[in-house]
Design a protein around this motif. Structure first.
Motif, PDB file in Angstrom:
ATOM      1  N   ALA A 561      48.870  36.266  50.106  1.00  0.00           N
ATOM      2  CA  ALA A 561      48.266  36.260  48.768  1.00  0.00           C
ATOM      3  C   ALA A 561      48.085  34.822  48.284  1.00  0.00           C
ATOM      4  O   ALA A 561      48.933  33.965  48.553  1.00  0.00           O
ATOM      5  CB  ALA A 561      49.160  37.030  47.795  1.00  0.00           C
ATOM      6  N   PRO A 562      47.004  34.543  47.553  1.00  0.00           N
ATOM      7  CA  PRO A 562      46.818  33.188  47.029  1.00  0.00           C
ATOM      8  C   PRO A 562      47.935  32.738  46.083  1.00  0.00           C
ATOM      9  O   PRO A 562      48.257  31.564  46.000  1.00  0.00           O
ATOM     10  CB  PRO A 562      45.480  33.276  46.275  1.00  0.00           C
ATOM     11  CG  PRO A 562      44.766  34.417  46.926  1.00  0.00           C
ATOM     12  CD  PRO A 562      45.837  35.396  47.298  1.00  0.00           C
ATOM     13  N   MET A 563      48.552  33.699  45.366  1.00  0.00           N
ATOM     14  CA  MET A 563      49.603  33.319  44.420  1.00  0.00           C
ATOM     15  C   MET A 563      50.699  34.382  44.372  1.00  0.00           C
ATOM     16  O   MET A 563      50.549  35.469  44.934  1.00  0.00           O
ATOM     17  CB  MET A 563      49.023  33.061  43.028  1.00  0.00           C
ATOM     18  CG  MET A 563      48.200  34.178  42.448  1.00  0.00           C
ATOM     19  SD  MET A 563      47.147  33.613  41.089  1.00  0.00           S
ATOM     20  CE  MET A 563      48.374  33.308  39.825  1.00  0.00           C
ATOM     21  N   HIS A 564      51.804  34.049  43.707  1.00  0.00           N
ATOM     22  CA  HIS A 564      52.943  34.962  43.655  1.00  0.00           C
ATOM     23  C   HIS A 564      52.793  35.991  42.538  1.00  0.00           C
ATOM     24  O   HIS A 564      53.151  37.151  42.699  1.00  0.00           O
ATOM     25  CB  HIS A 564      54.233  34.165  43.454  1.00  0.00           C
ATOM     26  CG  HIS A 564      55.465  35.026  43.493  1.00  0.00           C
ATOM     27  ND1 HIS A 564      56.007  35.502  44.670  1.00  0.00           N
ATOM     28  CD2 HIS A 564      56.236  35.536  42.499  1.00  0.00           C
ATOM     29  CE1 HIS A 564      57.053  36.250  44.401  1.00  0.00           C
ATOM     30  NE2 HIS A 564      57.218  36.287  43.092  1.00  0.00           N
ATOM     31  N   ARG A 565      52.258  35.538  41.392  1.00  0.00           N
ATOM     32  CA  ARG A 565      52.217  36.408  40.213  1.00  0.00           C
ATOM     33  C   ARG A 565      50.975  37.283  40.197  1.00  0.00           C
ATOM     34  O   ARG A 565      50.027  37.042  40.918  1.00  0.00           O
ATOM     35  CB  ARG A 565      52.232  35.554  38.935  1.00  0.00           C
ATOM     36  CG  ARG A 565      53.526  34.790  38.740  1.00  0.00           C
ATOM     37  CD  ARG A 565      53.344  33.749  37.621  1.00  0.00           C
ATOM     38  NE  ARG A 565      54.477  32.841  37.564  1.00  0.00           N
ATOM     39  CZ  ARG A 565      55.456  32.915  36.679  1.00  0.00           C
ATOM     40  NH1 ARG A 565      55.440  33.861  35.770  1.00  0.00           N
ATOM     41  NH2 ARG A 565      56.441  32.054  36.690  1.00  0.00           N
ATOM     42  N   GLY A 566      51.000  38.263  39.298  1.00  0.00           N
ATOM     43  CA  GLY A 566      49.832  39.104  39.070  1.00  0.00           C
ATOM     44  C   GLY A 566      49.893  40.401  39.863  1.00  0.00           C
ATOM     45  O   GLY A 566      50.679  40.535  40.800  1.00  0.00           O
ATOM     46  N   PRO A 567      49.053  41.378  39.491  1.00  0.00           N
ATOM     47  CA  PRO A 567      49.084  42.712  40.107  1.00  0.00           C
ATOM     48  C   PRO A 567      48.772  42.692  41.607  1.00  0.00           C
ATOM     49  O   PRO A 567      49.167  43.589  42.333  1.00  0.00           O
ATOM     50  CB  PRO A 567      48.004  43.495  39.341  1.00  0.00           C
ATOM     51  CG  PRO A 567      47.727  42.703  38.109  1.00  0.00           C
ATOM     52  CD  PRO A 567      48.061  41.285  38.406  1.00  0.00           C
ATOM     53  N   VAL A 675      46.154  39.948  59.576  1.00  0.00           N
ATOM     54  CA  VAL A 675      46.385  39.349  58.266  1.00  0.00           C
ATOM     55  C   VAL A 675      45.527  40.087  57.238  1.00  0.00           C
ATOM     56  O   VAL A 675      44.344  40.351  57.482  1.00  0.00           O
ATOM     57  CB  VAL A 675      46.023  37.844  58.302  1.00  0.00           C
ATOM     58  CG1 VAL A 675      45.792  37.302  56.911  1.00  0.00           C
ATOM     59  CG2 VAL A 675      47.108  37.040  59.004  1.00  0.00           C
ATOM     60  N   VAL A 676      46.143  40.442  56.110  1.00  0.00           N
ATOM     61  CA  VAL A 676      45.414  41.080  55.006  1.00  0.00           C
ATOM     62  C   VAL A 676      45.487  40.132  53.802  1.00  0.00           C
ATOM     63  O   VAL A 676      46.582  39.703  53.413  1.00  0.00           O
ATOM     64  CB  VAL A 676      46.029  42.452  54.649  1.00  0.00           C
ATOM     65  CG1 VAL A 676      45.280  43.091  53.480  1.00  0.00           C
ATOM     66  CG2 VAL A 676      46.000  43.372  55.871  1.00  0.00           C
ATOM     67  N   ILE A 677      44.328  39.803  53.239  1.00  0.00           N
ATOM     68  CA  ILE A 677      44.273  38.788  52.177  1.00  0.00           C
ATOM     69  C   ILE A 677      43.657  39.391  50.917  1.00  0.00           C
ATOM     70  O   ILE A 677      42.446  39.668  50.891  1.00  0.00           O
ATOM     71  CB  ILE A 677      43.426  37.573  52.628  1.00  0.00           C
ATOM     72  CG1 ILE A 677      43.883  37.057  54.007  1.00  0.00           C
ATOM     73  CG2 ILE A 677      43.495  36.454  51.588  1.00  0.00           C
ATOM     74  CD1 ILE A 677      42.870  36.156  54.687  1.00  0.00           C
ATOM     75  N   PRO A 678      44.455  39.620  49.856  1.00  0.00           N
ATOM     76  CA  PRO A 678      43.865  40.044  48.579  1.00  0.00           C
ATOM     77  C   PRO A 678      43.210  38.838  47.888  1.00  0.00           C
ATOM     78  O   PRO A 678      43.843  37.781  47.766  1.00  0.00           O
ATOM     79  CB  PRO A 678      45.072  40.551  47.779  1.00  0.00           C
ATOM     80  CG  PRO A 678      46.263  39.892  48.394  1.00  0.00           C
ATOM     81  CD  PRO A 678      45.917  39.545  49.806  1.00  0.00           C
ATOM     82  N   VAL A 679      41.961  38.984  47.492  1.00  0.00           N
ATOM     83  CA  VAL A 679      41.219  37.886  46.861  1.00  0.00           C
ATOM     84  C   VAL A 679      40.706  38.408  45.526  1.00  0.00           C
ATOM     85  O   VAL A 679      39.830  39.280  45.491  1.00  0.00           O
ATOM     86  CB  VAL A 679      40.036  37.434  47.745  1.00  0.00           C
ATOM     87  CG1 VAL A 679      39.381  36.199  47.158  1.00  0.00           C
ATOM     88  CG2 VAL A 679      40.486  37.144  49.161  1.00  0.00           C
ATOM     89  N   THR A 680      41.282  37.896  44.425  1.00  0.00           N
ATOM     90  CA  THR A 680      40.925  38.446  43.108  1.00  0.00           C
ATOM     91  C   THR A 680      40.567  37.331  42.135  1.00  0.00           C
ATOM     92  O   THR A 680      40.999  36.183  42.297  1.00  0.00           O
ATOM     93  CB  THR A 680      42.111  39.242  42.508  1.00  0.00           C
ATOM     94  OG1 THR A 680      43.175  38.319  42.211  1.00  0.00           O
ATOM     95  CG2 THR A 680      42.615  40.301  43.471  1.00  0.00           C
TER      96      THR A 680
END
Length: 736
Positions: A561-567, A675-680
Motif C-alpha cells: 500500500a502507498p500509505m499506512h492510514r486510510g480505508p 503483488v497486489v497494490i491498492p491505488v486510491t
C-alpha cells in the motif's frame, strides 16, 4: 462531569482498540449474573482481559448498541471473588500462570490465593504440577507486576500505555518515577516508543516550564531526528529553526540560543557549511552527531579503497578477457551483452564499482558472472544484501552462501559491529545486492569492514525508492562528478520483454501509463471508492488469486500500500486480511495487544532495529510467521525469513506489526510471487512514480492493481519532489 459515576467489574474481552488514540470498546462483567456483560467505551488502552477495573465516567446510550458506560479514567483493583481471582490469574498477566494453572492454584487456596502469592509465594509448590522453578518465576513476575503497576498509576494521568510503562520500568527499575518526574526528556532518547511529544506531555504534567532550555534542546534534537526518519542526513539551519519554533511555540531567539548551546556540546549537534542546491551557494547544515561522523567516515573510506595500491585480486590486472569471457559463456550457457561485459570487467579491476539498472536488464546474470570469474581465480567472495529475502535470492542466484549485511558484520547490542576497520572481513570481493536500501549508517559500517585491496561491488536499481533510513547512498555514489565508476544496464532482454510486469515497470519509470488489458500477468481492477477498494483488495488476495493462479494468500501474495492510514491503507487492510486468511478459532490461542490480535499463523514484521534479539539482532523490516503462542509463558515465537526462531515476550509485541499488507517503503529489497497494490485518491500526496515503480518491481510473476484510474495516472505522472539533504556526493567529489 455530567452524570459522573463509578463502575467496578472484570474486563472480559476487548472488541475494538485504536492504538493511536487509545479509544477502546470492551465488555465488562459487573457481577449482575445471568451472563450479562456491560459495554464500556473510552480510554482503556493498556487494560487486559481478566483485570478487575474501577472505572470513572458517565452513563449513556448508543442508538445501535444500547446502554453503555463511557470511561474517563480507570484503575486496576485486585479481585475479591474466587471467580474474579481465577479470571485475573488466568489472563496471562503474570508470567508462568495460564488458565489451567490458575484453576489449580485457586482450587487449592480459594480466596486466600492472592495473599499467598503476595506474602508466601513458596507455598505455591503445594499445588499439583508446580515445581520450584515455576514457583520462583511466578513470585518474581508478581513482584515485577506490582512495581509496574506503581509506575502505571503515576503515568496514567498523562495517558501513557501499559507497554510504555513496562519499558520505562525495564530501563530505569526503581528509579522510574524519579526519572519521569525530574528528567522526562531523557525518556525520548532512552526508551523506544517514547518520542518527544509523549515526553513533552509528561514534562508538562510534572510542571517543567514551557520555555525551559532543556525542553527547547530536546525539541531541536527531536526535529532533527524526525528529519532523519524522512531520509535527511541534515537540515539547513534556517529550516530547523523554523520547524522548532512551530513545534515548540516559543520565541525564535530562544531557539537560536539553545541551538548554539547544542552546537557547543560535543554530543549535541554539528554545524557545517555545505554546498547548496544553487551553484556556488552554501548553506549551514545542522547534523545529529552520528550522521555527521558517518558521512565523513563513509566518504573517506570509499576514497581510500579506491586509491589504495593494494589489490587482493591482482590476477585480473592483465587477464586475457576474450578467453575469460569465452570460458564464462561455456560455463553459464549464455553470452554477456557488451554493457554486461563492461560491468564484469569494472567489478574485477576497480576497487569500488556500482552496477545499476531496471528489471529484465540482466543485473542478476552479471552478478553471477562476476562471482564465477572471481571464484575461478580462487578469490574469497562474500555476498550480502540488506534483507533476508534478498540475501536468499542472491544465494540461489550464485550458488554460494549469502547473508544480510547485519549478520555479515555481526552487529551487537548497541549497534557496534564485530567486523570493522580493526577487524576487517576475510574477503577479496564483497558483493552487496539491493544497494538502494543501504542507508548512511549501515553503509558506513559495511565499508569500514572491507579490507584494503579488496573489491566492493554495489548492485541496485537507483530508480527505486531510496533507503528507509537517512541518506541516498546509491544515488550519491552515482553522481557524475564523483570518483566511483559505474555501469548502468539499459537493454531489456527478449525473454524479459515477454513479461507484462517487466514491460510495465519500464513504462512507469519512463512516465508512460502501464498496459492493464490483454496481459496474463498484469491486471487492474478499477474501483473509484476508497472503502470498496479495500474490500476488493481483500477479495483479490484471499479468493481470486488463489482460485485463478493457485497461489497461497499468506506465503505467495503480498499487498503493498502507498500509505499506512486510510480505508485502503496497510493498517486497515491488515485487520481485514487477517480476518480472511487467519481468522479466530476456538482452539487457537491468541493475544490482544493494543489494537492488534496476534495468532499462530500470522504474517508479521519487525518495526524497529533490536540488536538484543536473536543471534545477531532482529532488524526493521524482517518478516516472519508466528509459529507458537503460549498464554502461560506470555510469549510468542516468530520464524523469520532468515529461518531463525525468535521469541517475543507479550510486553514486546509493539515491536511487531502484521504484514499481510505493508507499505511500499517497507517492501524494499523483497520479492514476492504476486503483488497486489491498492491505488486510491485518498493517498494522493504519496502517489509518485518511484513509489509505484518500486511496488511493481517487487513482483516475480504477477501484479494486480486495485483502485482508481485517476490515482494511477497521478502516480505515473508525478516525479518525486526534491532530493534528500545529504552531502556525501560533494564529500566524494572533493568539493568540501
Amino acid at each position: 462531569m455530567v452524570n459522573a459515576a463509578v463502575v467496578e467489574g472484570v474486563l472480559e474481552r476487548i472488541t475494538y482498540a485504536n492504538e493511536e488514540s487509545g479509544y477502546t470498546v470492551a465488555r465488562v462483567d459487573t457481577g449482575r449474573g445471568a451472563g450479562d456483560l456491560l459495554t464500556v467505551v473510552g480510554a482503556l488502552l493498556g487494560a487486559q482481559p481478566g483485570e478487575s477495573l474501577r472505572m470513572e465516567g458517565r452513563w449513556g446510550s448508543h442508538p445501535q448498541y444500547g446502554k453503555q458506560f463511557t470511561v474517563e479514567n480507570y484503575t486496576t483493583v485486585l479481585p475479591a471473588t474466587i471467580q474474579g481471582i481465577r479470571r485475573y490469574l488466568g489472563s496471562g498477566l503474570i508470567k508462568g500462570i495460564g488458565p489451567r494453572i490458575a484453576d489449580r492454584i485457586v482450587e487449592h487456596f480459594g480466596t486466600d490465593t492472592l495473599d499467598v502469592i503476595e506474602e508466601r509465594p513458596e507455598r505455591l509448590i503445594e499445588v499439583p504440577g508446580l515445581g520450584p522453578k515455576r514457583t520462583k518465576l511466578i513470585g518474581a513476575a508478581w513482584e515485577e507486576q506490582k512495581a509496574i503497576k506503581e509506575v502505571m498509576v503515576f503515568l496514567q494521568g498523562v495517558g501513557v500505555s501499559t507497554s510504555i510503562a513496562v519499558r520505562i520500568y525495564k530501563k530505569y527499575g526503581d528509579a522510574s518515577i524519579s526519572v519521569v518526574r525530574n528528567q522526562p526528556y531523557r525518556l525520548a532518547a532512552d526508551v523506544w516508543g517514547i518520542g518527544f511529544l509523549t515526553a513533552d506531555r509528561i514534562a508538562q504534567a510534572v510542571g517543567i516550564p514551557h520555555d525551559s532550555p532543556d525542553r527547547v534542546k530536546a525539541g531541536l534534537q527531536y526535529a532533527l531526528s524526525q528529519s532523519t526518519d524522512q531520509g535527511h542526513c541534515f537540515l539547513p539551519e534556517e529550516r530547523l529553526i523554523a520547524d522548532a519554533v512551530k513545534l515548540l511555540q516559543v520565541d525564535t531567539g530562544l531557539v537560536i540560543d539553545c541551538l548554539g548551546e547544542l552546537a557547543a556540546d560535543p554530543e549535541g549537534v554539528v554545524r557545517e557549511q555545505v554546498p547548496g542546491d544553487a551553484d556556488g551557494e552554501r548553506v549551514t547544515a545542522v547534523y545529529l552527531v552520528p550522521f555527521h561522523r558517518a558521512e565523513i567516515s563513509l566518504a573517506g573510506r570509499l576514497t581510500r579503497l579506491l586509491r589504495t595500491d593494494e589489490d587482493r585480486m591482482p590476477a585480473f590486472r592483465d587477464v586475457a578477457w576474450d578467453k575469460a569471457l569465452a570460458w564464462l559463456a561455456k560455463r553459464t550457457g549464455a553470452e554477456l551483452a557488451p554493457e554486461q561485459q563492461a560491468a564484469v570487467r569494472l567489478a574485477l579491476t576497480r576497487k569500488v564499482a556500482v552496477l545499476t539498472g531496471g528489471p529484465g536488464c540482466g543485473k542478476s546474470f552479471t552478478v553471477r558472472s562476476v562471482v564465477e570469474l572471481a571464484r575461478a581465480k580462487k578469490a574469497k567472495v562474500v555476498l550480502a544484501a540488506p534483507t533476508g529475502r534478498a540475501a536468499k535470492r542472491l544465494a540461489e542466484l550464485t550458488g554460494a552462501d549469502a547473508s544480510t549485511v547485519h549478520r555479515l558484520l555481526e552487529l551487537k547490542p548497541g549497534g557496534d559491529a564485530a567486523y570493522d576497520a580493526d577487524r576487517p572481513l576475510d574477503a577479496d570481493l564483497v558483493v552487496v545486492d539491493e544497494a538502494s536500501m543501504l542507508d548512511l549508517l549501515l553503509a558506513n559500517k559495511l565499508v569500514k569492514a572491507v579490507p584494503p585491496g579488496a573489491h566492493l561491488l554495489l548492485v541496485g536499481d537507483v530508480d527505486q525508492l531510496p533507503s528507509v533510513g537517512a541518506g541516498e547512498v546509491l544515488r550519491d555514489l552515482l553522481a557524475e562528478s564523483g570518483p566511483v565508476p559505474a555501469v548502468r544496464l539499459t537493454r531489456i532482454f527478449r525473454q524479459a520483454q515477454q513479461s507484462g510486469v517487466v514491460t510495465n515497470a519500464h513504462r512507469i519509470n519512463s512516465g508512460v501509463p502501464p498496459l492493464t488489458t490483454g496481459l496474463p500477468d498484469f491486471f487492474l481492477f478499477a474501483e473509484e471508492d476508497t472503502e470498496e477498494t479495500g474490500r476488493l483488495t481483500v477479495d483479490v488476495v484471499a479468493h481470486r488469486i488463489p482460485a485463478k493462479f493457485g497461489l497461497d494468500p499468506r506465503r505467495d501474495v503480498q499487498v503493498l500500500a502507498p500509505m499506512h492510514r486510510g480505508p485502503a491503507g496497510a493498517g486497515a487492510l491488515n485487520a481485514l486480511l487477517q480476518q480472511a486468511v487467519t481468522p479466530a478459532r476456538p482452539d487457537l490461542p491468541e493475544r490482544r495487544f493494543g489494537g492488534r490480535v496476534f495468532r499462530v499463523g500470522d504474517k508479521v514484521t519487525q518495526i524497529r532495529n533490536n540488536y538484543e534479539k536473536g543471534r545477531n539482532g532482529v532488524f526493521n523490516g524482517t518478516v516472519g510467521v508466528v509459529t507458537a503462542l503460549s498464554v502461560d509463558d506470555q510469549r510468542l515465537t516468530v520464524l523469520t525469513d532468515e529461518d531463525e526462531e525468535v521469541p517475543y515476550d507479550f510486553d514486546e509485541l509493539d515491536e511487531l506489526s502484521h504484514a499481510y499488507a505493508v507499505t511500499i517503503h517497507r517492501s524494499q529489497g523483497s520479492e514476492y510471487p504476486a503483488v497486489v497494490i491498492p491505488v486510491t485518491t485518498s493517498a494522493w500526496m504519496m502517489l509518485q512514480r518511484n513509489l509505484l515503480y518500486t511496488a511493481v518491481t517487487r513482483a516475480k510473476r504477477l501484479v494486480v492493481l486495485v483502485g482508481s484510474r485517476r490515482a494511477l495516472g497521478q502516480a505515473v505522472r508525478t516525479v518525486s519532489a526534491g532530493r534528500r539533504c545529504t552531502a556525501l556526493d560533494h564529500r566524494l567529489g572533493g568539493a568540501m
